[in-house]
Design a protein around this motif. Structure first.
Motif, PDB file in Angstrom:
ATOM      1  N   ASP A  76     -30.415 -29.500 -48.661  1.00 41.83           N
ATOM      2  CA  ASP A  76     -29.716 -29.464 -47.382  1.00 41.83           C
ATOM      3  C   ASP A  76     -28.242 -29.778 -47.578  1.00 41.83           C
ATOM      4  OD1 ASP A  76     -29.756 -29.116 -44.554  1.00 41.83           O
ATOM      5  OD2 ASP A  76     -29.640 -31.292 -44.294  1.00 41.83           O
ATOM      6  N   PHE A  77     -27.955 -30.768 -48.430  1.00 42.00           N
ATOM      7  CA  PHE A  77     -26.569 -31.132 -48.728  1.00 42.00           C
ATOM      8  C   PHE A  77     -25.852 -29.969 -49.402  1.00 42.00           C
ATOM      9  CE2 PHE A  77     -23.408 -32.953 -51.675  1.00 42.00           C
ATOM     10  CZ  PHE A  77     -22.578 -33.563 -50.746  1.00 42.00           C
ATOM     11  N   SER A  78     -26.544 -29.293 -50.337  1.00 40.98           N
ATOM     12  CA  SER A  78     -25.946 -28.143 -51.021  1.00 40.98           C
ATOM     13  C   SER A  78     -25.632 -27.026 -50.034  1.00 40.98           C
ATOM     14  CB  SER A  78     -26.888 -27.609 -52.099  1.00 40.98           C
ATOM     15  OG  SER A  78     -26.884 -28.454 -53.210  1.00 40.98           O
ATOM     16  N   ALA A  79     -26.537 -26.768 -49.105  1.00 37.42           N
ATOM     17  CA  ALA A  79     -26.309 -25.718 -48.105  1.00 37.42           C
ATOM     18  C   ALA A  79     -25.104 -26.059 -47.234  1.00 37.42           C
ATOM     19  CB  ALA A  79     -27.554 -25.527 -47.241  1.00 37.42           C
ATOM     20  N   GLU A  80     -25.027 -27.319 -46.806  1.00 35.99           N
ATOM     21  CA  GLU A  80     -23.876 -27.745 -45.995  1.00 35.99           C
ATOM     22  C   GLU A  80     -22.583 -27.632 -46.793  1.00 35.99           C
ATOM     23  OE1 GLU A  80     -24.292 -31.639 -44.292  1.00 35.99           O
ATOM     24  OE2 GLU A  80     -26.285 -31.177 -43.501  1.00 35.99           O
ATOM     25  N   ARG A  81     -22.652 -28.034 -48.048  1.00 38.94           N
ATOM     26  CA  ARG A  81     -21.474 -27.969 -48.912  1.00 38.94           C
ATOM     27  C   ARG A  81     -21.019 -26.522 -49.082  1.00 38.94           C
ATOM     28  NH1 ARG A  81     -21.258 -30.379 -55.003  1.00 38.94           N
ATOM     29  NH2 ARG A  81     -19.009 -30.331 -55.248  1.00 38.94           N
ATOM     30  N   PHE A  82     -21.983 -25.623 -49.302  1.00 32.83           N
ATOM     31  CA  PHE A  82     -21.652 -24.201 -49.452  1.00 32.83           C
ATOM     32  C   PHE A  82     -20.984 -23.672 -48.184  1.00 32.83           C
ATOM     33  CE2 PHE A  82     -22.803 -19.732 -48.770  1.00 32.83           C
ATOM     34  CZ  PHE A  82     -22.166 -19.157 -49.864  1.00 32.83           C
ATOM     35  N   GLN A  83     -21.523 -24.044 -47.023  1.00 34.64           N
ATOM     36  CA  GLN A  83     -20.934 -23.604 -45.754  1.00 34.64           C
ATOM     37  C   GLN A  83     -19.510 -24.121 -45.608  1.00 34.64           C
ATOM     38  OE1 GLN A  83     -23.798 -24.993 -42.865  1.00 34.64           O
ATOM     39  NE2 GLN A  83     -24.887 -23.046 -42.843  1.00 34.64           N
ATOM     40  N   ARG A  84     -19.277 -25.400 -45.963  1.00 35.46           N
ATOM     41  CA  ARG A  84     -17.928 -25.960 -45.882  1.00 35.46           C
ATOM     42  C   ARG A  84     -16.984 -25.229 -46.821  1.00 35.46           C
ATOM     43  NH1 ARG A  84     -20.452 -31.032 -45.733  1.00 35.46           N
ATOM     44  NH2 ARG A  84     -20.060 -31.293 -47.953  1.00 35.46           N
ATOM     45  N   GLU A  85     -17.453 -24.991 -48.053  1.00 38.97           N
ATOM     46  CA  GLU A  85     -16.613 -24.297 -49.030  1.00 38.97           C
ATOM     47  C   GLU A  85     -16.292 -22.881 -48.561  1.00 38.97           C
ATOM     48  OE1 GLU A  85     -18.738 -24.610 -52.707  1.00 38.97           O
ATOM     49  OE2 GLU A  85     -18.169 -26.708 -53.003  1.00 38.97           O
ATOM     50  N   GLN A  86     -17.268 -22.199 -47.971  1.00 41.36           N
ATOM     51  CA  GLN A  86     -17.050 -20.854 -47.453  1.00 41.36           C
ATOM     52  C   GLN A  86     -16.035 -20.875 -46.313  1.00 41.36           C
ATOM     53  OE1 GLN A  86     -18.382 -17.991 -48.734  1.00 41.36           O
ATOM     54  NE2 GLN A  86     -16.963 -16.981 -47.367  1.00 41.36           N
ATOM     55  N   TYR A  87     -16.151 -21.878 -45.447  1.00 35.12           N
ATOM     56  CA  TYR A  87     -15.222 -22.014 -44.334  1.00 35.12           C
ATOM     57  C   TYR A  87     -13.792 -22.248 -44.845  1.00 35.12           C
ATOM     58  CZ  TYR A  87     -13.052 -23.942 -40.127  1.00 35.12           C
ATOM     59  OH  TYR A  87     -12.202 -24.188 -39.082  1.00 35.12           O
ATOM     60  N   VAL A  88     -13.674 -23.138 -45.844  1.00 27.48           N
ATOM     61  CA  VAL A  88     -12.353 -23.421 -46.430  1.00 27.48           C
ATOM     62  C   VAL A  88     -11.782 -22.162 -47.071  1.00 27.48           C
ATOM     63  CG1 VAL A  88     -11.181 -24.703 -48.268  1.00 27.48           C
ATOM     64  CG2 VAL A  88     -12.739 -25.898 -46.730  1.00 27.48           C
ATOM     65  N   GLN A  89     -12.625 -21.406 -47.775  1.00 29.32           N
ATOM     66  CA  GLN A  89     -12.159 -20.167 -48.413  1.00 29.32           C
ATOM     67  C   GLN A  89     -11.699 -19.162 -47.359  1.00 29.32           C
ATOM     68  OE1 GLN A  89     -11.687 -19.764 -51.720  1.00 29.32           O
ATOM     69  NE2 GLN A  89     -10.634 -17.914 -51.086  1.00 29.32           N
ATOM     70  N   ASP A  90     -12.440 -19.056 -46.259  1.00 30.58           N
ATOM     71  CA  ASP A  90     -12.039 -18.152 -45.168  1.00 30.58           C
ATOM     72  C   ASP A  90     -10.678 -18.562 -44.609  1.00 30.58           C
ATOM     73  OD1 ASP A  90     -14.395 -16.749 -45.496  1.00 30.58           O
ATOM     74  OD2 ASP A  90     -15.403 -17.642 -43.752  1.00 30.58           O
ATOM     75  N   LEU A  91     -10.476 -19.875 -44.447  1.00 25.74           N
ATOM     76  CA  LEU A  91      -9.181 -20.359 -43.951  1.00 25.74           C
ATOM     77  C   LEU A  91      -8.055 -20.033 -44.922  1.00 25.74           C
ATOM     78  CD1 LEU A  91     -10.068 -23.846 -42.419  1.00 25.74           C
ATOM     79  CD2 LEU A  91      -9.507 -21.746 -41.193  1.00 25.74           C
ATOM     80  N   LYS A  92      -8.323 -20.213 -46.225  1.00 29.96           N
ATOM     81  CA  LYS A  92      -7.312 -19.898 -47.229  1.00 29.96           C
ATOM     82  C   LYS A  92      -6.948 -18.414 -47.187  1.00 29.96           C
ATOM     83  CE  LYS A  92      -8.361 -23.541 -50.585  1.00 29.96           C
ATOM     84  NZ  LYS A  92      -8.929 -23.837 -51.919  1.00 29.96           N
ATOM     85  N   ASN A  93      -7.969 -17.557 -47.047  1.00 29.02           N
ATOM     86  CA  ASN A  93      -7.712 -16.114 -46.958  1.00 29.02           C
ATOM     87  C   ASN A  93      -6.871 -15.785 -45.727  1.00 29.02           C
ATOM     88  OD1 ASN A  93      -9.229 -15.738 -49.274  1.00 29.02           O
ATOM     89  ND2 ASN A  93     -11.079 -15.117 -48.189  1.00 29.02           N
ATOM     90  N   GLU A  94      -7.202 -16.416 -44.612  1.00 30.06           N
ATOM     91  CA  GLU A  94      -6.449 -16.181 -43.378  1.00 30.06           C
ATOM     92  C   GLU A  94      -4.999 -16.652 -43.534  1.00 30.06           C
ATOM     93  OE1 GLU A  94      -6.709 -17.322 -38.628  1.00 30.06           O
ATOM     94  OE2 GLU A  94      -8.486 -17.561 -39.884  1.00 30.06           O
ATOM     95  N   ILE A  95      -4.804 -17.779 -44.185  1.00 30.77           N
ATOM     96  CA  ILE A  95      -3.449 -18.290 -44.424  1.00 30.77           C
ATOM     97  C   ILE A  95      -2.664 -17.305 -45.280  1.00 30.77           C
ATOM     98  CG2 ILE A  95      -2.160 -20.079 -45.677  1.00 30.77           C
ATOM     99  CD1 ILE A  95      -4.311 -22.078 -44.693  1.00 30.77           C
ATOM    100  N   THR A  96      -3.302 -16.768 -46.315  1.00 28.51           N
ATOM    101  CA  THR A  96      -2.636 -15.801 -47.193  1.00 28.51           C
ATOM    102  C   THR A  96      -2.185 -14.579 -46.403  1.00 28.51           C
ATOM    103  OG1 THR A  96      -3.978 -16.546 -49.064  1.00 28.51           O
ATOM    104  CG2 THR A  96      -2.922 -14.399 -49.272  1.00 28.51           C
TER     105      THR A  96
END
Length: 182
Positions: A76-96
């Motif tokens: 469950d922690f890994s799934a949450e972590r993956f979701q957070r990392e995906q969200y952060v990556q999406d934000l980074k892409n949007e910033i770019t």
């Protein structure tokens, strides 16, 4: 006989607290057993008394159930972590993307201001010229409208000033007539 509802709050009396703990612990463990039997569910309940004594119930091996719980938590922690990392990556892409858009807009503004024109082709220079002429037309039109409104306002103020002396003269004549008639 109907049971009355009791208010759930901390029990201060030590004897009452012990009796309540014993009864409720037995009830909780009984419910855990019933849930296990009725629904064929794997159930584990762990209770520590105020003095630290352990009371537990497990429908199967407690150690295996605890290991299973730990694995579930990690997954469950890994799934949450993956979701957070995906969200952060999406934000980074949007910033770019936004940074690139801002850079393009700033370059366009500099070109409209007559800067950084060395890299422009003849076609781009024609587009910039057309854009500037359109903008200049809009600015001149707005300036003309403001000037017209200002001239209208001044004319109205002038008419009011021109009427004042006539009104004053009319009042003086009226007052003279009133005085003469008395």
């Amino acid at each position: 006989m109907v049971r009355k509802k009791i208010e759930i709050k901390r029990i201060e009396n030590i004897t009452s607290k012990q009796v309540t703990f014993s009864k409720r612990k037995k009830g909780l463990l009984k419910k855990a057993r019933e849930l296990s039997v009725l629904c064929d569910a794997q159930v584990a309940a762990i209770v520590f008394s105020q003095k630290g004594k352990l009371y537990d119930f497990a429908s199967s091996n407690m150690q295996k159930m605890m290991e299973r719980c730990e694995i579930y938590r990690r997954e469950d922690f890994s799934a949450e972590r993956f979701q957070r990392e995906q969200y952060v990556q999406d934000l980074k892409n949007e910033i770019t993307v936004m940074v690139k858009r801002i850079d393009l807009l700033q370059l366009h503004c500099r070109k409209l201001m007559g800067q950084d024109l060395d890299s422009c082709s003849v076609g781009e220079l024609k587009e910039i010229t057309i854009q500037l002429e359109k903008s200049l037309t809009v600015v001149r039109s707005r300036k003309a409208k403001i000037n017209e409104d200002e001239v209208e306002k001044l004319k109205e103020e002038r008419e009011l000033l021109d009427e004042r002396p006539r009104m004053h003269l009319h009042e003086m004549v009226h007052n003279y007539v009133v005085i003469q008639s008395n």
